[in-house]
Structure formats: structure tokens, C-alpha cells
Design an enzyme around this catalytic site. Sequence first.
Site, PDB file in Angstrom:
ATOM      1  N   GLU A  30      -2.909   5.041  12.110  1.00 50.01           N
ATOM      2  CA  GLU A  30      -3.424   5.748  10.939  1.00 50.01           C
ATOM      3  C   GLU A  30      -4.679   6.549  11.280  1.00 50.01           C
ATOM      4  OE1 GLU A  30      -3.655   3.195   7.512  1.00 50.01           O
ATOM      5  OE2 GLU A  30      -1.612   2.447   7.811  1.00 50.01           O
ATOM      6  N   HIS A  49     -10.070   3.499  -1.487  1.00 53.42           N
ATOM      7  CA  HIS A  49     -10.293   3.033  -0.116  1.00 53.42           C
ATOM      8  C   HIS A  49     -11.166   1.784  -0.186  1.00 53.42           C
ATOM      9  CE1 HIS A  49      -9.658   4.923   4.067  1.00 53.42           C
ATOM     10  NE2 HIS A  49      -8.521   4.866   3.427  1.00 53.42           N
ATOM     11  N   HIS A  66       0.824  -1.207   0.000  1.00 51.45           N
ATOM     12  CA  HIS A  66       0.000   0.000   0.000  1.00 51.45           C
ATOM     13  C   HIS A  66       0.860   1.260   0.000  1.00 51.45           C
ATOM     14  CE1 HIS A  66      -3.603   2.382   0.856  1.00 51.45           C
ATOM     15  NE2 HIS A  66      -2.902   3.018   1.768  1.00 51.45           N
TER      16      HIS A  66
END
EC number: 6.3.5.3
Length: 693
Positions: free
Chosen positions: A292, A80, A34
Site C-alpha cells: 500500500e 485514517h 476495510h
Amino acid sequence: MALTAAELEAIRRGLGRGPTPVELALFTAHWSEHCAYKSTRGRLSRLPSKAPWVVKGPGTDAPLVEVAPGLYVTFKIESHNHPSAVDPYNGAATGVGGIIRDILTVGAKPIALLVNLHFGPPQDAHAKWIAQGVVRGISDYGNRVGVPVVGGETWFDEDFTYTPIVLATCVGVVSAEDVPRGGVEAGDLFIVVGSGADKSGLGGSAFASKTLTEEEDLGAVQVADPLMGKRLIDLVQEARQCVKYIKDLGGGGLATAAAELAHWFGLGLEIDLDKIHMSDAEMGPAEVLISETQERLVLVTSEGQLPCLKALFEKYDVPYSVVGRFTEGGRLVFKWRGEVVGDVPVELAANAPVLEWPTRPYKAKPLPDLPQPPLDKAIDAVLSSPNVAKKAAIYERFDFDVGVRTVVKPGEGDAAVLKLLELGDVGIVVKGDANPRYTYLSPRLGAANAFVKAYRNVVVARGIPLAAVDSINLGSPARPEVYWQFVEAVEGLAEAAEALGVPIVGGKVSLYNEYLDKPIKPVVAVVVLGKIDDVGKAAKATWEAGDGIYLWGVTKAEVGGSEYLYRIFGEVAGEPPAVDYAVEKEILRLVGTWRPRKATDVGLGGLAAALAKMAVNSGVGADVDICKAPAETTRLDFLLFSESNGRFITAGEEGPGVKIGEAEGEKLRLRCGGTLLYKRKVEELRELMALRL
């Protein structure tokens, strides 16, 4: 753990010892697919990204494109997907928040959002749950931060029932003098602003770098806070004069932000992890490093500018922590309560190994012999398809007028048109497109189709294309067929960008989009941004009674991968439509010459869908002889449903191409010479083409 045995060995060699728990967390996050693009970055350099008007291209948080002397537009796309699969509302909302913060990194004011959404069939209960949650998450976040959702597209396919593809694009505008100036030096401060660190989204980057299973990982999904997001937007508009650099604190958390900033500026960085403001006091150093938590930015400034920033933090009620300082020496040092808990070379952290996977081409199913079905029933079936249908059920949930810039709104035209208030009547035109069936059948040609479709949408709306961003969404690269899809898609994008003279200034790759060992059809989305000199002259997909209807371009026997083929015959087969870049550039010239105010391109669903869309938009019917269309086929179903490129319709007293009909009455009539093929009232069409979620 997302690290392989080979990667762990590379870390041990680079450190000369085994990693500490904090260092292991750093590499697990920042070396994830990612964040590091291990499997893809070697190939992405193939994409052309330079042009005289491109001020800043790929490689950092957001690009810059000059639209007028001293005025830049920025736009970026983000996916997402994994978070939206397990928590649709927060997954989509945090995706929107993250892409807005990317735009903030260049000091820009976010002015618009676009969304490209891919769900399972709307009649499936699970797919409907995901779709409703995603739409609500986008709507709530965009509305609360005051950024309009002005366009996009929505696609429905069985492949996305459990693995949705949720893409958000944000557009911003900034004057050249307001872009943070860079020039970071040793001694400059590393400041974290926004929400307090917590355990939401912990391990999110690693989660997004593996295949989804039936075990949902809700803890890896971040939680949105649009009120804090709005405060950060307002803060940046004033703080940009007090900072040297702004970075989103997103995927990979502090681990990625620290490694990337130190690498970009050729410096070291020392961070006291325990000084970061937290909303969860139970967090340890490794958790703080890779948290995050959403709605956070990193601001880099000099010691002398700190008072300026502190006053703004107080004004906008934004929590902050001065947690680090840039150093000479090229090392990332992390401390916890005075003790060094991590010390790694910047270049080791910043340069994850590049992976090259084996490829295996496949051949798609050839187009079968097709009997011609009853045309009236076929037209109804294609027009009522959720992919062709009008998406008011989705876009009416969005506030697309906030900010008073939106000129052509969702559903009104081929692309969104926004006024640049800074330049009077000058504006931008933006559109995103993808077709997963095309990219499954031929990844290279499918990617090129996505590019030319977005390009043509911008052109027909009266924009001059300037730049593009892309999003490639695939299954696991360890599958040779999937990695071949990636390699071919990149080639298709590169060929289109080079041929059309439109640089690709940014993008996103999302891998491991699979469910129960089944990869999705590849989604290659392209968003093209163009400039329009007078937004008041933008074209809309409509007509008025008495208008002539003109078709430019040649209809060919191209129903491979079409909506018609799937809806009527249940087939995903054949080759996608061919692409002729000279024809697409000729459309740009023609639109510049004829300057139509009423126009649409012909694409998904073919000529039948394009005509029905204009009838529904205008509330006026039409009488059209489809056999007058320039064509290389005589089959009536192909004339109606072929998705050949290089075609567009205009309405008015005159237009380019061939006159095929006239707008009149309250019914849409399609005929071949004197033979009536289809007749429906416009109000019946409106009902037929209404998407229901």
C-alpha cells in the site's frame, strides 16, 4: 491473516483447490473489512443517492455533482484512524494524500480539504502527542501539495485518547469534457504511476480491519511523499485526455485495484507483478500485490495513447510501469518472472461474503434531575470547553488561502465558502459535522443531528445544499450493541437525506475502532456541499456595532448529550435534540428571503456559545436579553445552553425572528430582563475561548 475459516472454505470452493500464496494475499487484502465492507455494504444501499444533479454516485472512487451546465464538483471523505493512532504524522498525512488521489480519479483538480478530528482530552500527554502529530501531518501535506485546508471540526473526548478518529474530505472541480471517458476494452493497458512499491503499509487494510492493541504495528502505516503527490496532481490535469480511467492505488494495493477494475468493466486482467517499479528489490510477488505504498495511481489507456502518456511521465518526472493488460474471459491472472502465481475468477475476488451480525439495542442513561448552577461560572466553563473553543491553534497551522478560492475562511463563519473561478462569482459552501455523544445516546437521532447540523451550517452561510457524504466510525461489529449502532445510524442518515432532499453520494465506514476491549463512542460525520450564486454575499458569524441581534427558532428544554451537561455535571445522558425537517427547510426559505450577511446557527454550547462566538469574531460586544428568546422552557440555564435544532442568529437593521439584543461596546452582557446574568470583555472571551494544544 484476516480471513475466517468460512471464508477460506468459500475460496477453496470457488477455486476448486487451495489458494496459492499470492492468491491468499489477494483475498486477505481485498476481502478485509476495510476494502470489502463485508459487514456494512448490505445496509448502505438504504441511503438515497440519486438526484437530477448527481452525475455519478457511490460505488467508485469519487462522485460527481453538477453545479452548472458542463461543470462538476466532486467530494469524498476518508478515514485514517488506525494509522493515526500508531504514527500520527504519517497516518494523517497519508490520509490526506489518499483522499486527494480519489478526487484525481475523475480528472478533477483538488481545490480544498476539510478535516474532522477526534482526539482525547488536550491535557492528556498521549492525546496531545497524537493531536500534534495529526495536525502537523495534515498541515505539511496540504501545504506542500498546494491544496488549502479550509474547514472542519475538532472534538475532544476520553474515548479517543488512544483511538483517534481522523477524517479528511477533499473537494475538486472538473469540466464534463475532462472526466475520463471509461469504455475500457480487452487489450487496454494497466499502468502503475508514482512511487516505487515498498513494504511500508504492507497489510494496512488488514491492520485497519482489526482492533488496536498495545502492540503497535508501525509497519502497517504508509509513509507520505507530498512532492510525488503534487507531481501526480499536475500529471492528471494533462493526462486525463489520454486515459480511459484513473484509479487510486490505496487500500488493498494492486489486489483491490485489479479486482475492482476488472469487475466494473466486466473483463479479465493479466498483470506481471515483477514489472512494477519498486524501491525495495527484496519484495516477493505477494508483497508487491498487497503493498500500500502511497502516491500511486493506476491509469488505464489504449495502446495508441501510450506515447501521449509517456511524454507526460517524462515531463513531470513520474516513474511508471506498464504492468498489465485487460483480457476477455473474466479471470485475474498474476505472473512473476513469466510464471503464473495466481489465477482466480474476477467475480470470486470482487464479491466478498456479506456479513450480517446480531444486534442488541441499549437504552442510554436518562437525564438526571439538574440543579441550576451559578450561571456565570457555568458560562465560563462551557465557553472554555475544548469542544466549544475557537480552534485557531489548529487551523492557523494550515494554509487556507493557497489557490485564491477561499472566501470564508476557518473560524469566520458556519461553513467554508469557495469561489469557483470557472464560473465567476458562483461558489460552493461546504461543512462537516459530528457529535459522538449524540450518536452514543441515540445512534439514529445522533446521525440525523449530524446531517441537519451540517445542512443548517451550509444554509446559514447562504448555500443551497446539493449533496452529502458520510463517515461512520464504530467499534467491532461482532459486538451486538455496536452493530445496532451501525444499523440505527444508517437509518438516521437515510431519514435525514430523504426528508431534506439531499442525496448521499459517497461515504466511508471504519470499524474496529477500539482500544483494550473498549469501543469508541460512535462517530457519524456528515459533510454537506451546497452552491452559492454570489460568494461575495456569503454570511459570516460576526456583527457590527449598532446591529440588532435576531434569533429565529424555538429554544426547548433539550440538554441531553449537551456540552453543558457534560462540562458542569460530568454526565453523558438523556436524548439528543429532536429534529424537525420542516423547520430546517423553513430556515432555507428564510435565508433565501432575508439574505443575511451576518449570521450563525445555534448548536453546540447553545445560545451562550453562539453569541460569544459572534462577539469574539467581530471584536464587538453586545447586550442580549435571553428571556426574549422564543422558548418552551423558563429555566435560565436551559435558555443559555440548550442545543435545540432549528435556530439561527442574524445581525443587522432587521432580521427574521425576534430581536433579543444589540451589538455594542466591548463587553458581552447576557441578562434576563433587568437581571444581569453574565458580563465579560470581548478580549477576555477571546482568551477564555482559545484552544491550547
